[in-house]
Write an enzyme that holds these catalytic residues in place. Structure first.
Site, mmCIF file in Angstrom:
data_model
loop_
_atom_site.group_PDB
_atom_site.id
_atom_site.type_symbol
_atom_site.label_atom_id
_atom_site.label_comp_id
_atom_site.label_asym_id
_atom_site.label_seq_id
_atom_site.Cartn_x
_atom_site.Cartn_y
_atom_site.Cartn_z
ATOM 1 N N GLY A 1 0.825 -1.206 0.000
ATOM 2 C CA GLY A 1 0.000 0.000 0.000
ATOM 3 C C GLY A 1 0.856 1.251 0.000
ATOM 4 O O GLY A 1 0.583 2.212 0.715
ATOM 5 N N SER B 1 1.462 3.569 -2.314
ATOM 6 C CA SER B 1 1.221 4.644 -3.280
ATOM 7 C C SER B 1 0.582 5.889 -2.689
ATOM 8 O O SER B 1 0.570 6.938 -3.336
ATOM 9 C CB SER B 1 0.339 4.127 -4.422
ATOM 10 O OG SER B 1 -0.957 3.786 -3.958
ATOM 11 N N ASP C 1 -2.632 -7.597 -5.225
ATOM 12 C CA ASP C 1 -3.622 -7.424 -4.171
ATOM 13 C C ASP C 1 -3.177 -8.269 -2.985
ATOM 14 O O ASP C 1 -3.113 -9.500 -3.081
ATOM 15 C CB ASP C 1 -4.995 -7.869 -4.684
ATOM 16 C CG ASP C 1 -6.112 -7.668 -3.668
ATOM 17 O OD1 ASP C 1 -5.824 -7.538 -2.466
ATOM 18 O OD2 ASP C 1 -7.287 -7.675 -4.081
ATOM 19 N N VAL C 2 -2.868 -7.627 -1.863
ATOM 20 C CA VAL C 2 -2.325 -8.353 -0.709
ATOM 21 C C VAL C 2 -3.287 -9.402 -0.175
ATOM 22 O O VAL C 2 -2.856 -10.358 0.488
ATOM 23 C CB VAL C 2 -1.936 -7.388 0.431
ATOM 24 C CG1 VAL C 2 -0.893 -6.390 -0.030
ATOM 25 C CG2 VAL C 2 -3.153 -6.682 1.007
ATOM 26 N N ASN D 1 1.750 -2.323 5.412
ATOM 27 C CA ASN D 1 0.982 -1.096 5.578
ATOM 28 C C ASN D 1 -0.411 -1.160 4.951
ATOM 29 O O ASN D 1 -1.312 -0.428 5.368
ATOM 30 C CB ASN D 1 1.761 0.081 4.968
ATOM 31 C CG ASN D 1 0.941 1.337 4.869
ATOM 32 O OD1 ASN D 1 0.637 1.980 5.866
ATOM 33 N ND2 ASN D 1 0.552 1.695 3.644
ATOM 34 N N SER E 1 -2.945 0.144 14.768
ATOM 35 C CA SER E 1 -3.789 1.330 14.889
ATOM 36 C C SER E 1 -4.235 1.499 16.333
ATOM 37 O O SER E 1 -4.323 0.520 17.095
ATOM 38 C CB SER E 1 -5.030 1.195 13.996
ATOM 39 O OG SER E 1 -5.974 2.219 14.248
ATOM 40 N N TYR F 1 -12.402 -3.368 11.590
ATOM 41 C CA TYR F 1 -11.075 -2.744 11.560
ATOM 42 C C TYR F 1 -10.332 -2.981 12.878
ATOM 43 O O TYR F 1 -9.142 -3.333 12.891
ATOM 44 C CB TYR F 1 -11.239 -1.253 11.287
ATOM 45 C CG TYR F 1 -9.970 -0.498 10.981
ATOM 46 C CD1 TYR F 1 -9.345 -0.618 9.746
ATOM 47 C CD2 TYR F 1 -9.403 0.369 11.921
ATOM 48 C CE1 TYR F 1 -8.194 0.090 9.449
ATOM 49 C CE2 TYR F 1 -8.252 1.085 11.638
ATOM 50 C CZ TYR F 1 -7.653 0.942 10.398
ATOM 51 O OH TYR F 1 -6.503 1.652 10.114
ATOM 52 N N LYS G 1 -6.813 -5.111 13.293
ATOM 53 C CA LYS G 1 -5.609 -4.496 13.843
ATOM 54 C C LYS G 1 -5.196 -5.138 15.167
ATOM 55 O O LYS G 1 -4.005 -5.294 15.445
ATOM 56 C CB LYS G 1 -5.830 -2.992 14.025
ATOM 57 C CG LYS G 1 -6.032 -2.222 12.727
ATOM 58 C CD LYS G 1 -4.821 -2.299 11.808
ATOM 59 C CE LYS G 1 -4.962 -1.364 10.612
ATOM 60 N NZ LYS G 1 -3.778 -1.389 9.723
ATOM 61 N N ILE H 1 -4.139 10.487 12.047
ATOM 62 C CA ILE H 1 -3.094 11.016 11.167
ATOM 63 C C ILE H 1 -3.759 11.658 9.949
ATOM 64 O O ILE H 1 -4.759 11.152 9.431
ATOM 65 C CB ILE H 1 -2.125 9.900 10.706
ATOM 66 C CG1 ILE H 1 -1.605 9.110 11.914
ATOM 67 C CG2 ILE H 1 -0.965 10.493 9.912
ATOM 68 C CD1 ILE H 1 -0.814 9.904 12.924
#
Length: 243
Positions: free
Chosen positions: A8, A10, A59-60, A88, A141, A154, A158, A187
């Site tokens: 990730g 980019s 694609d991970v 990431n 996170s 999520y 994490k 962030i």
């Protein structure tokens, strides 16, 4: 030669991390899934500052794509290895659990948790075989430490990543491979632009969101020789939030 792979890479934190790693002279492999334009922009920025970068599309969350891409790279770089890995890549599909579709639950876990597994499993043998070992940094996170409303998927992904970080660190410590996690708070990236920023800033003792470059600097340290005796740790970077 030792290379770094940032999944990730980019946009957002991934972009900042790629730029930070490139400053050390380490060639960076920028993984991306679909946005080739953005990935090329990062590559151009790295080259403009005198660094080396290549793109790697996969694609991970798809083990076949991970296997094929990394196998092809290793076949072309017989004398080299990926010594630095930053897991990431991640996505959000926020919703209250009672309204959450199956697809959104699985998509988030597939990307964050399964992606970590597929990539790290593939790269670990080379790291463990080499004298200089390797460095793995997993992007966790605040949500994985505390849990956040509307982010059961999520937070679960994490939190599981944090558990895997601690377990893997024990498995590979004797092979000079360190495994750590970084847990950012709020962030300033594309992922947080849809949040109520002004409201959330008031929760942070520093009264601001963090900068991607601040997170990248921490990741850069954990990839460096200076961090050789740090492993199995989860380091928060959140402006004092929930400390």
């Amino acid at each position: 030669m030792k290379y770094a792979l940032v999944t990730g890479g980019s946009r957002g934190l991934g972009k900042a991390i790629c730029l930070e790693i490139a400053k050390t002279g380490t060639p960076v492999i920028i993984n991306y899934q679909s946005n080739e334009t953005a990935a090329n922009e990062v590559k151009t920025m790295i080259e403009a500052q005198g660094g080396q970068a290549t793109l790697m599309r996969f694609d991970v969350s798809k083990p076949e794509e991970v296997e094929n891409a990394l196998e092809a790279w290793q076949n072309e770089h017989a004398d080299d290895y990926i010594a630095y890995l930053v897991n990431n890549a991640g996505i959000r599909r926020d919703n209250m659990m009672f309204m959450m579709p199956d697809a959104d639950w699985h998509a988030v876990l597939d990307t964050t948790l399964n992606g970590f597994f597929y990539i790290t499993r593939k790269l670990l043998p080379k790291m463990m075989q080499r004298k200089h070992g390797g460095r793995i940094v997993n992007m966790a996170s605040l949500s994985g430490l505390k849990g956040m409303q509307g982010q059961a998927n999520y937070s679960a992904a994490k939190a599981a990543l944090i558990g895997a970080t601690k377990a893997l660190a024990l498995e590979v410590a004797q092979r000079n491979v360190t495994v750590n996690a970084v847990a950012p708070g709020f962030i300033d990236t594309d992922m947080t632009k849809e949040l109520p920023v002004d409201e959330l800033k008031e929760l942070v003792p520093m009264k601001r969101f963090g900068k991607p470059e601040e997170v990248a600097a921490l990741v850069g340290f954990l990839l460096s020789d200076a961090s050789a005796y740090i492993t199995g740790e989860v380091i928060s970077i959140n402006g004092g939030l929930y400390t």
